[in-house]
Design a protein around this motif. Structure first.
Motif, PDB file in Angstrom:
ATOM      1  N   ARG A  93       0.829  -1.208   0.000  1.00  0.00           N
ATOM      2  CA  ARG A  93       0.000   0.000   0.000  1.00  0.00           C
ATOM      3  C   ARG A  93       0.860   1.254   0.000  1.00  0.00           C
ATOM      4  NH1 ARG A  93      -5.197  -1.120  -1.247  1.00  0.00           N
ATOM      5  NH2 ARG A  93      -5.867  -2.950  -0.162  1.00  0.00           N
ATOM      6  N   SER A  95       1.971   4.961   1.177  1.00  0.00           N
ATOM      7  CA  SER A  95       2.012   5.628   2.475  1.00  0.00           C
ATOM      8  C   SER A  95       1.028   6.794   2.482  1.00  0.00           C
ATOM      9  CB  SER A  95       3.423   6.151   2.751  1.00  0.00           C
ATOM     10  OG  SER A  95       3.742   7.193   1.841  1.00  0.00           O
ATOM     11  N   ALA A  96       0.748   7.319   3.661  1.00  0.00           N
ATOM     12  CA  ALA A  96      -0.184   8.445   3.787  1.00  0.00           C
ATOM     13  C   ALA A  96       0.324   9.660   3.017  1.00  0.00           C
ATOM     14  CB  ALA A  96      -0.392   8.792   5.261  1.00  0.00           C
ATOM     15  N   GLU A  97       1.639   9.873   3.036  1.00  0.00           N
ATOM     16  CA  GLU A  97       2.217  11.016   2.319  1.00  0.00           C
ATOM     17  C   GLU A  97       2.058  10.847   0.813  1.00  0.00           C
ATOM     18  OE1 GLU A  97       4.243   9.157   4.531  1.00  0.00           O
ATOM     19  OE2 GLU A  97       3.661  10.443   6.201  1.00  0.00           O
ATOM     20  N   VAL A  99      -0.237   9.098  -0.714  1.00  0.00           N
ATOM     21  CA  VAL A  99      -1.658   9.265  -1.035  1.00  0.00           C
ATOM     22  C   VAL A  99      -2.000  10.751  -1.089  1.00  0.00           C
ATOM     23  CG1 VAL A  99      -4.002   8.911  -0.183  1.00  0.00           C
ATOM     24  CG2 VAL A  99      -2.367   7.027  -0.137  1.00  0.00           C
ATOM     25  N   ALA A 100      -1.530  11.509  -0.108  1.00  0.00           N
ATOM     26  CA  ALA A 100      -1.812  12.949  -0.070  1.00  0.00           C
ATOM     27  C   ALA A 100      -1.239  13.648  -1.307  1.00  0.00           C
ATOM     28  CB  ALA A 100      -1.246  13.569   1.206  1.00  0.00           C
ATOM     29  N   ALA A 133      -4.088   1.908  -2.572  1.00  0.00           N
ATOM     30  CA  ALA A 133      -4.265   2.623  -1.311  1.00  0.00           C
ATOM     31  C   ALA A 133      -5.621   2.285  -0.718  1.00  0.00           C
ATOM     32  CB  ALA A 133      -4.169   4.128  -1.547  1.00  0.00           C
ATOM     33  N   ASP A 134      -5.726   2.439   0.584  1.00  0.00           N
ATOM     34  CA  ASP A 134      -6.991   2.247   1.274  1.00  0.00           C
ATOM     35  C   ASP A 134      -7.904   3.413   0.913  1.00  0.00           C
ATOM     36  OD1 ASP A 134      -8.896   1.303   3.172  1.00  0.00           O
ATOM     37  OD2 ASP A 134      -8.146   2.805   4.594  1.00  0.00           O
ATOM     38  N   GLN A 137      -8.564   6.106   3.469  1.00  0.00           N
ATOM     39  CA  GLN A 137      -7.446   7.034   3.577  1.00  0.00           C
ATOM     40  C   GLN A 137      -7.483   8.040   2.424  1.00  0.00           C
ATOM     41  OE1 GLN A 137      -3.610   5.125   3.077  1.00  0.00           O
ATOM     42  NE2 GLN A 137      -2.678   6.458   4.617  1.00  0.00           N
ATOM     43  N   ALA A 141      -7.916  12.144   2.600  1.00  0.00           N
ATOM     44  CA  ALA A 141      -6.958  13.024   1.929  1.00  0.00           C
ATOM     45  C   ALA A 141      -7.674  13.992   0.988  1.00  0.00           C
ATOM     46  CB  ALA A 141      -5.916  12.208   1.170  1.00  0.00           C
TER      47      ALA A 141
END
Length: 148
Positions: A93, A95-97, A99-100, A133-134, A137, A141
């Protein structure tokens, strides 16, 4: 090797190892994939199988929360074991960064400028990030990017 073949081989290996939890969980996954193929009259590719996996993982997480609230630790343990097996077949997956950053690029590309454009941005994000990605999440974003 396609994910479906990998799962079929894992079922055989679990049967030989007499690992009933893994075998049963993977059979459940195979049944869900087959059901979707029959319903939609298509042969699922890896992206389609990942979508089914995502759905099953989300169901397990929701069930764990409900069973914890009800005080049913035996069912929580069973769902967590199934979740662990299912997650091994999900691809890596973002990362949050990451995805953002991807969401911000989509917002810029579409020229979205407020919460009213959420559907348009989510449609593009779903097409671009599905299986990577989830989606919960991704949704968070998108909301954060559009509220600026």
């Amino acid at each position: 090797m396609p994910i479906k073949e990998h799962i079929a081989q894992a079922v055989k290996a679990a049967m030989l190892a007499k690992d009933h939890q893994t075998r049963d969980t993977l059979r459940l996954l195979q049944a869900a994939v087959k059901q979707r193929e029959v319903d939609e009259r298509v042969e699922l590719d890896d992206a389609g199988v990942v979508a089914v996996l995502d759905k099953l993982v989300k169901q397990r997480k929701d069930s764990i929360a409900a069973f914890e609230q009800a005080g049913r630790q035996d069912l929580v343990d069973q769902e967590q074991a199934e979740l662990a097996v299912l997650q091994t077949y999900l691809p890596e997956r973002l990362s949050a960064e990451a995805v953002a950053e991807a969401v911000q690029a989509i917002v810029t590309q579409l020229g979205a400028n407020g919460p009213g454009d959420m559907g348009k941005v989510m449609g593009a994000a779903k097409a671009q990030l599905a299986g990577k990605a989830d989606m919960g999440q991704v949704s968070a974003a998108v909301k954060a990017a559009l509220s600026r």
